[in-house]
Design an enzyme around this catalytic site. Structure first.
Site, PDB file in Angstrom:
ATOM      1  N   HIS A 304     -34.514  26.605 -36.489  1.00 11.81           N
ATOM      2  CA  HIS A 304     -35.130  25.643 -35.569  1.00 11.81           C
ATOM      3  C   HIS A 304     -34.240  25.414 -34.339  1.00 11.81           C
ATOM      4  O   HIS A 304     -34.690  25.545 -33.198  1.00 11.81           O
ATOM      5  CB  HIS A 304     -35.378  24.330 -36.311  1.00 11.81           C
ATOM      6  CG  HIS A 304     -35.984  23.256 -35.467  1.00 11.81           C
ATOM      7  ND1 HIS A 304     -37.337  23.007 -35.435  1.00 11.81           N
ATOM      8  CD2 HIS A 304     -35.426  22.361 -34.609  1.00 11.81           C
ATOM      9  CE1 HIS A 304     -37.585  22.022 -34.603  1.00 11.81           C
ATOM     10  NE2 HIS A 304     -36.437  21.607 -34.090  1.00 11.81           N
ATOM     11  N   GLU A 305     -32.984  25.091 -34.570  1.00  9.96           N
ATOM     12  CA  GLU A 305     -32.101  24.789 -33.434  1.00  9.96           C
ATOM     13  C   GLU A 305     -31.884  26.038 -32.592  1.00  9.96           C
ATOM     14  O   GLU A 305     -31.857  25.975 -31.360  1.00  9.96           O
ATOM     15  CB  GLU A 305     -30.765  24.218 -33.905  1.00  9.96           C
ATOM     16  CG  GLU A 305     -30.854  22.988 -34.803  1.00  9.96           C
ATOM     17  CD  GLU A 305     -31.764  21.884 -34.287  1.00  9.96           C
ATOM     18  OE1 GLU A 305     -31.910  21.741 -33.061  1.00  9.96           O
ATOM     19  OE2 GLU A 305     -32.337  21.165 -35.134  1.00  9.96           O
TER      20      GLU A 305
HETATM   21  N1  TRP Z   1     -33.773  17.677 -30.890  1.00 10.15           N
HETATM   22  C1  TRP Z   1     -33.258  17.640 -32.214  1.00 10.15           C
HETATM   23  C2  TRP Z   1     -34.007  18.631 -33.077  1.00 10.15           C
HETATM   24  O1  TRP Z   1     -35.098  18.981 -32.819  1.00 10.15           O
HETATM   25  C3  TRP Z   1     -33.364  16.320 -32.898  1.00 10.15           C
HETATM   26  C4  TRP Z   1     -32.777  15.114 -32.278  1.00 10.15           C
HETATM   27  C5  TRP Z   1     -33.345  14.303 -31.366  1.00 10.15           C
HETATM   28  C6  TRP Z   1     -31.596  14.458 -32.637  1.00 10.15           C
HETATM   29  N2  TRP Z   1     -32.587  13.187 -31.148  1.00 10.15           N
HETATM   30  C7  TRP Z   1     -31.532  13.265 -31.931  1.00 10.15           C
HETATM   31  C8  TRP Z   1     -30.587  14.773 -33.506  1.00 10.15           C
HETATM   32  C9  TRP Z   1     -30.487  12.361 -32.097  1.00 10.15           C
HETATM   33  C10 TRP Z   1     -29.557  13.877 -33.675  1.00 10.15           C
HETATM   34  C11 TRP Z   1     -29.502  12.676 -32.997  1.00 10.15           C
HETATM   35  O2  TRP Z   1     -33.553  19.096 -34.058  1.00 10.15           O
HETATM   36 ZN    ZN Z   2     -36.177  20.284 -32.613  1.00 14.83          ZN
END
Ligand code: TRP
Ligand code: ZN
Length: 881
Positions: A304-305
């Protein structure tokens, strides 16, 4: 409502930023309690902005330590600085350079947003609005800049210094005990993708050669001593990189790709450009400490990441309302990856279980919102199952409707046209529409309407006319702020199963668009006629769960049993058993409430036997079939006047009936993996363990006198965490004699391994026993319990609130009170973790009146508390609205 309620941010109010920032040079002088950050920003007035318009930068809890414009200090009346805002009253002509110095305290950062320390390691989390806790900035995703980051720290404290992009320089600072590193990221990015990490970390290294022959250095950084647990994550990363090239044509674009695992993290992981930061539970694995589920989760989150590099980073969101543009699409991509790596039907069943248990209740209650919300008070509260999981389903429907080639043409156009931009759902849909010459106007409603559509189907077969008629209708029940909804485009994958068990060929169909095996429902009601149907078929609808809807199709028990054994679509075979079970469970629940003795449906119990005996079936699939709908699923299906004790009793009654009827088979199945010592995390091996352990838990309920001893032996003989935890769970959840001893043993073995200890807390938090709450309260005093570590708090409190429905929903209200107390305690430290916990109250109105009143009182106590965070206030207010 409270007087200082946070303002509502609306999608309709979007306007482009008045200024742009093209280049950012950052210099961090790291120290635990006073880190200085110097930011040099190249600022340019956006076209259309009147010259002299004030420049207003976002801040959050900042202290300004220095300010210069084009190299000269600003006079006091030229600007105002508060903790959350820096205004330059009359900026000069284009472009200009602003130098801002701030001092921040990483050690005091308990919110885990911005720059903080986790076990001594400096790390950052900037999505969604954390960058403004580091420096004043236009902290919005449509301001894209090229970042250069210089990091300086004491060598002994932080020998490793990491930033976004590629490393460009490093060295000692002479005459001091400090050193520095400089990183440059050539790809313009929004501030939420900024990251730095500095600490004393070990790493594992590997390389990946991209399709165009570029060699990329891959590293995973962890606390010293944990390097041996990174192998699976690294393997998953390389497979992800390859898969994205092959399936989506996406190639990696930097010289390095770094992952850092930290133990204090608010969510799963973060896709910062070239420097992903992970909750260590999604990195670290070895057979002794990680379950098969952990291995699967690591594979999925790493993918995913990584996939965000194209869907999120190269192409990002114009504003936070477009969050599903990156999240829904990226979840879809990681689901497809896992399906290709494992069993597609089993993966689909797991994903739909999650959708139905998490997203459906969200979409049917006070926190319901569209995949693309139209307004918010706190964006952190919109990282939801709806945005992620339903968002992925919407992308999947697009693929179903446009076909594989049409979908690929659309996504190719999207990558080509919007690379380097911050864009919108409209722009995304336009690519698919143009590439396939399809009008997606009505389809776009999936993004803008909240609620799960109910699709009601009535079927009628006319033997003489050889005609099958389906009457279909769709509607979304009213929700707060959405009285009525317009019809969506609903792709229903289907088949007509003939008496011999195979699908009949389709003749003429009138009344709806049919593309291959997909019927497209577009109107509120539609009557569809199939001609030349020689025999009455069993109608299999919504194969593969082709749309995120609630299907109301009242099939007979015989038809469902027939489907369970003959449907060519494995998902619907599973679904048929679930539907039968859910029907029976609702009946058993009402029997219990009426004081009648619950008697499980014999035909259903027999059906389980047939599935168990089927040698052709994948063990992982059988394990899924044997997993009855959860108590929360039953509560959702019942919908109102919910009594968790009756539901628990009903589910137990059915489980016991199945266990007693098939005790011998369960024993044989449970013994099938006995003596296996070699561990491999692949899907087939995991499937065998899943079935054996499911069988073991049934066998424990069978009443056989050898059961208890067998489970204790299984606990002590286990050679991997999957089997160990499965046996421990049966011992603890069924209150067996060996439970206490096993818990002591486990604790001794794993006391130093926090991820394994999280499981120890979780097993106890979810035990459905009458003194469950008292046990959980006692565990909060355990020296290993630590409310400031999000994983630990979640493994006890969140697990209790969401995984122990009878104890959370106790009729004396003490479960609600306990969770409310913890929300308040957590809220003072970490609002994100607190508000997420608070969402466990969202279905409070569905309880029977006495429990509903107690839950409401707990919610009111939270909503009226002093100094509540914006995050928790928003959830509490919406739950109560
Ligand atoms: N964008 C990250 C993902 O999709 C998730 C995420 C959004 C996040 N806000 C966050 C992770 C704050 C940690 C803290 O995986
Ligand atoms: Zn994500």
């Amino acid at each position: 409502m409270r007087p200082e309620a946070a303002p509502v941010i609306r999608l309709d109010d979007y306007t482009p930023a008045p200024y742009l920032i093209d280049k950012v040079d950052l210099n961090f002088r790291l120290a635990p309690k006073a880190t200085t950050v110097t930011a040099r920003l190249s600022v340019r007035r956006q076209e259309g902005t009147t010259p002299g318009t004030p420049l207003v930068l976002d801040g959050d809890g900042l202290a300004l330590a220095g300010l210069a414009l084009d190299g000269f200090p600003l006079s006091d009346d030229a600007y105002t600085a508060t903790p959350d805002r820096l205004e330059i009253r009359k900026p000069p002509e284009n472009p200009f350079e602003l130098e801002i110095r701030t001092t921040i305290d990483p050690d005091a950062n308990t919110e885990l947003m911005g720059l903080y320390r986790s076990s001594g390691t400096y790390c950052t989390q900037c999505e969604a609005e954390g960058f403004r806790r580091i420096t004043y900035f236009l902290d919005r995703p449509d301001v894209l800049a090229v970042y250069t980051t210089r990091i300086e720290a004491r060598k002994s404290e932080a020998p490793v210094l990491l930033g976004n992009g590629n490393p460009v320089a490093a060295g000692d600072i002479e005459g001091t005990d400090r050193h520095f590193a400089v990183w440059h990221d050539p790809f313009p990015k929004p501030s939420y993708l900024f990251a730095l990490v500095a600490g004393d970390l070990g790493h594992v290294a590997d390389t990946f050669t991209t399709c165009s022959g570029r060699k990329v250095d891959l590293k995973i950084y962890v606390e010293h001593g944990r390097e041996p647990w990174c192998g699976w994550a690294m393997d998953s990363l390389k497979r992800s990189m390859k898969w994205d090239e092959e399936v989506f044509g996406c190639e990696y674009d930097l010289d390095v790709f770094n992952i850092v695992a930290v133990s204090d993290f608010n969510m799963g992981a973060m896709e910062n450009k070239g420097l992903n930061v992970f909750n260590d539970k999604y990195v670290l694995a070895d057979p002794q400490t990680a379950t098969d589920q952990d291995y699967a989760n690591i594979e999925a989150v790493i993918a995913h990441e990584y996939f965000h590099n194209w869907t999120g980073n190269r192409i990002t969101c114009r504003d936070w309302f477009q969050l599903c543009l990156k999240e829904g699409l990226t979840v879809f991509r990681d689901q497809e990856f896992s399906s290709d790596q494992r069993s597609r039907p089993v993966k689909r069943i797991g994903d739909i279980r999650l959708l139905k248990s998490h997203q459906f209740p969200e979409d049917a209650g006070p926190l319901a919102h569209p995949v693309r919300p139209q307004s918010y008070r706190e964006i952190n509260n919109f990282y939801t199952a709806t945005v992620y999981e339903k968002g992925a389903e919407v992308v999947r429907m697009l693929k179903t409707l446009l076909g594989d080639d049409g979908f690929r043409a659309g996504i190719d156009l999207y990558f080509q046209r919007h690379d380097g931009e911050a864009t919108t759902i409209e722009a995304f849909l336009t690519c698919f529409s143009e590439a396939t010459a399809t009008d997606l106007g009505q389809f776009a409603r999936w993004y803008d309407q909240a609620g799960t559509p109910h699709v009601e189907v009535k079927s009628h077969y006319d033997k003489t006319a050889r005609e099958l008629t389906l009457e279909l209708s769709q509607a979304i029940p009213p929700l707060p702020g959405q009285d009525k909804a317009d019809p969506s485009v609903i792709p229903i994958r289907f088949g007509l199963i003939g008496p011999n068990g195979s699908d009949m060929p389709l003749g003429r169909v009138t009344g709806a668009k049919v593309q291959d095996d997909v019927l497209v429902l577009e109107e509120g009601t539609q009557k569809v006629t199939f001609s030349d149907v020689p025999n009455r078929p069993v109608v299999s609808l919504l194969r593969g769960f082709s749309a995120p809807v609630r299907l109301e199709f009242h099939q007979t028990t015989d038809d469902l049993l027939f489907q369970a054994s003959h449907d060519s679509d494995p998902f619907n075979r599973w679904q048929a058993v679930q539907s039968l079970a859910s029907r029976d469970l609702i009946q058993l629940t009402s029997d219990i409430r009426a004081g009648r003795k619950p008697e499980a449906d014999g035909a259903l119990v027999t059906a389980f036997g047939a599935i168990l005996a089927d040698r052709e079936l994948d063990p992982a699939f059988k394990a899924q079939v044997l997993d009855l709908p959860g108590e929360a699923d039953i509560a959702r299906d019942i919908g109102r006047d919910v009594d968790p004790d009756a539901i628990h009793g009903a589910r137990n009654a059915l489980r016991e009936a199945v266990a007693r009827a098939h005790a011998d088979t369960f024993l044989t199945l449970a013994e099938e993996t006995e003596g296996e010592t070699a561990f491999s995390p692949d899907a087939a091996s995991a499937g065998r363990r899943a079935l054996a352990n499911r069988a073991l838990s049934y066998y424990a309920l069978s009443g056989a006198d050898t059961a208890e001893a067998l489970i204790e032996r299984r606990y002590h003989d286990a050679t991997n965490m999957t089997d160990l935890l499965a046996a421990l769970t049966v011992l603890v959840h069924q209150g067996l004699a060996g439970a206490e001893e096993a818990l002591r043993d486990y604790r001794k073995r794993y006391e130093k391994m926090s991820l394994a200890m999280d499981k120890w807390f979780m097993v106890q938090a979810t035990a459905p026993l009458p003194d469950g709450l008292e046990k959980v309260k006692a565990l909060t005093a355990d020296p290993l319990y630590d409310i400031s570590n999000p994983n630990r708090a979640r493994s006890l409190i969140h697990a209790f609130a969401t995984g122990n429905p009878t104890q959370f929903g106790r009729s004396d209200g003490k479960g609600f009170d306990f969770v409310a107390d913890n929300v308040l305690t957590l809220d003072a430290r970490n609002p994100q973790v607190a508000s997420r916990l608070l969402t466990c109250f969202r279905s409070w109105r569905a309880y029977e009146p006495a429990r509903a009143a107690l839950a409401e009182a707990a919610l009111l106590r939270i909503s009226e508390a002093d100094n509540l965070s914006r995050d928790s206030q928003d959830i509490a207010d919406r739950c109560l609205q």
